[in-house]
Scaffold this motif. Structure first.
Motif: not given
Length: 353
Positions: A181-189, A217-220, A191-200
């Motif tokens: 939660l301390k990361l910026s939204p851009e860093q969060q996305r 919810a951060i993604e959608n 980090f999660l591979g922009n929604g890639k299921s295996e990373r999430v």
């Protein structure tokens, strides 16, 4: 009168033909009589018609209980314990939220726009704030691209680039979420591979239901609501002991259909199924009909919320506003334009249905 031999023969032949036809018809009718089916076949037939299909052990359970007793039990789902299903559904928090809570926790683009314009305040809760912050950044980027055609990036490194990703994944769930939660939204996305299921999925391991919802919810935000509703329907069909209620709920949801992809109905469908369809699935049709007709989900789906009475204040161009010091003001606008360049009247979709 004496019959000739030829006529006697023909008469006898006709009598025999009638007799044989009658015997054939009787035999055919006798063959068409239904033969009684055994108990196993009866139970299997009932399970195929009144449930989503027999599961392992269902035939034996119903046979031991008695088919009529089982049907009577299914007609009173409130008397059936369903702890196994309830344990599986507890992870979906949205199923227990009212419409206001859904809109507040998983904001729409319209709500985010009001926050961006300063009309609404950011939530104080850290998890909610992260969701709003991510959507605000996305909103600002879209607005920036629309205005100038160029989108600026922060240039801040994500954990992928600085080697901290594995270290973050190794943290205990609560600490991992706190650092995320301390990361910026851009860093969060990133980090999660922009929604890639295996990373999430890797990141979600061990998180509690609310933490998982926050990450998704951060993604959608809207997808969290619809996804949990769909997953719950599947789990109910598979695991519920109240199978007849589930079959009829599914039937009436299909009959009184509301499109999940239409605007606010993405949020309104949760309460529509829970508070409108399900309580009346085994009840009187009239009660179900009235409940669906009055539900916000159906009113929105059929555009009845756009209806304006011909003699109403709105149709006559009168608008109410809250002025300074909380005073209610009535202002007249051009009634021909309805204040927004559109003509208003009664919407016919609802009436036709």
């Amino acid at each position: 009168m004496t019959l000739r031999p030829r006529n006697v023969f023909l008469a006898s032949l006709a009598v025999w033909a009638i007799f044989l036809s009658a015997q054939f018809a009787a035999g055919k009718k006798q063959k068409q009589l239904p033969t009684p089916i055994d108990q196993h076949a009866q139970v299997l037939h009932a399970l195929n018609r009144l449930t989503f299909g027999p599961r392992p052990g269902d035939v034996e359970h119903v046979s031991a209980m008695g088919l009529q007793n089982w049907i009577e039990q299914q007609l009173h789902p409130e008397k059936i314990e369903d702890r196994s299903l309830e344990a599986r559904l507890i992870q979906f928090r949205t199923l227990r939220m009212d419409n206001h809570e859904l809109f507040e926790n998983f904001p729409t683009q319209e709500l985010i726009k009001e926050v961006a314009e300063g009309k609404l305040a950011m939530p104080s809760d850290a998890s909610q704030r992260a969701i709003y912050r991510a959507q605000l950044e996305r909103y600002e980027k879209k607005k920036q691209k629309k205005d100038s055609g160029v989108v600026e990036t922060t240039g801040r490194q994500s954990p992928d680039n600085d080697g901290d990703r594995e270290a973050l994944l190794d943290l205990p769930p609560d600490q991992r979420m706190g650092e995320f939660l301390k990361l910026s939204p851009e860093q969060q996305r990133s980090f999660l591979g922009n929604g890639k299921s295996e990373r999430v999925e890797g990141f979600l391991q061990g998180l509690d239901p609310r933490q998982r919802e926050t990450v998704m919810a951060i993604e959608n935000p809207q997808q969290v609501v619809t996804s949990e509703l769909i997953q719950a329907r599947l789990l109910r069909a598979i695991y519920s002991q109240r199978q007849l209620e589930e079959v009829m709920t599914d039937f009436w949801l299909n009959h009184f259909n509301v499109f999940i992809g239409k605007g606010a109905d993405r949020y309104l469908l949760t309460s529509y199924e829970r508070d409108v369809i399900r309580p009346h699935a085994l009840g009187k049709f009239e009660d179900l009909l009235v409940a669906t007709a009055r539900s916000p989900a159906m009113l929105f789906y059929l555009d009845n919320w756009m209806s304006v009475g011909t003699d109403s204040d709105f149709a006559n161009g009168v608008r109410e506003h809250v002025g300074r010091r909380g005073r209610h003001l009535r202002v007249r606008v051009n009634p021909a334009k309805g204040g927004k360049g559109k003509r208003h009247g009664l919407n016919e979709n609802y009436g036709r249905e």
